[in-house]
Write an enzyme that holds these catalytic residues in place. Sequence first.
Site, PDB file in Angstrom:
ATOM      1  CG  ASP A  13       7.658  27.239  46.393  1.00  0.00           C
ATOM      2  OD1 ASP A  13       6.710  27.529  46.046  1.00  0.00           O
ATOM      3  OD2 ASP A  13       8.542  26.812  46.930  1.00  0.00           O
ATOM      4  CB  SER A  14       9.235  28.732  41.874  1.00  0.00           C
ATOM      5  OG  SER A  14      10.095  28.765  43.731  1.00  0.00           O
ATOM      6  CB  CYS A  76       4.450  28.970  45.207  1.00  0.00           C
ATOM      7  SG  CYS A  76       5.407  30.247  44.460  1.00  0.00           S
ATOM      8  CD  GLU A 156      15.504  27.226  45.570  1.00  0.00           C
ATOM      9  OE1 GLU A 156      15.909  25.506  45.577  1.00  0.00           O
ATOM     10  OE2 GLU A 156      14.683  26.548  46.281  1.00  0.00           O
ATOM     11  CB  CYS A 196       7.888  33.852  50.455  1.00  0.00           C
ATOM     12  SG  CYS A 196       9.449  33.502  49.035  1.00  0.00           S
ATOM     13  CG  HIS A 198      11.853  29.953  48.544  1.00  0.00           C
ATOM     14  ND1 HIS A 198      10.692  29.314  48.045  1.00  0.00           N
ATOM     15  CD2 HIS A 198      12.689  29.105  48.373  1.00  0.00           C
ATOM     16  CE1 HIS A 198      11.459  28.663  46.830  1.00  0.00           C
ATOM     17  NE2 HIS A 198      11.724  28.152  47.199  1.00  0.00           N
TER      18      HIS A 198
END
Length: 279
Positions: A13-14, A76, A156, A196, A198
């Site tokens: 993932d990013s 992702c 994050e 997403c 996240h």
Amino acid sequence: MHRSVSLPIGMFDSGVGGLTVLKALRDRLPCEDILYLGDTARLPYGTKSPETVSRYAVQASGKLVDRGVKLLVVACNTASSVALDALRAAYPAIPVIGVVEPGAQASCAASRTGSIAVIATESTIRGNAYQKAIHALRPEAHVLGRPCPLFVPLAEEGWLDGALVEGIAARYLDPIFAGEVAGPAEERPDCLVLGCTHFPLLAGAIRNVIGPEVAMVDSAETTARAVEAELGRQGLLRTAPGCGTSRFLTTDDVSRFARTGSLFLGMTIGVDDVELVDL
Ligand code: DGL
């Protein structure tokens, strides 16, 4: 490299968002080893062009393939939306599983009315990836997409709840689910896709904004099932007793990855479990 049952599953993932998928994968397939790469140096992916995201995805996967993996999970949505073809072309010997189709499956199963809202990064919404995947399964569905880019840095940062987070969530979601602008209650979506990886971390704050009636789904569990099915088909499922291991690669600050990643996983990632890599 020859693929064998004992190789790990590779995922990327990013950042730490894909750990929500890793968690579901570990719950479903506890014997498997997992090698996870978070491309934190280049996060966010969701505001970048499809060409850039594809290039990043091929490079991140290349690092995992070089280490030896038996299957790749694109944990992702942004990369799954734009890079699956490039990844399959670059690594033809390795099965590649994205998270958009599994997320679409989960939403089609959860929605009664077929009116489905999708929140994701700008790139995922712009490319209509969920709309296409949902319509392939349920052609009559009404799909409404809304980018929520600020959720990525909040996750994050580990800012997951409280008035500030709910205020941002309300700004994004009230036009769909509440108030005059959202239209009559019976016409509002009955299902919200967290498109997403996240976003599941913010599920509590999002739930407080959309209320108890709307079904909320993400890709994690359905992706884990898709991985199990694919490994089974290829005879690559590890059934030996004992616990699989999880190891982590990151392209930036190891201690930050360990700290935020621990929050996502709900268990401690030690700095010794994380390796700094360059792509
Ligand atoms: N977690 C990613 C996704 O599922 C991308 C977040 C980002 O880097 O913008 O889309």
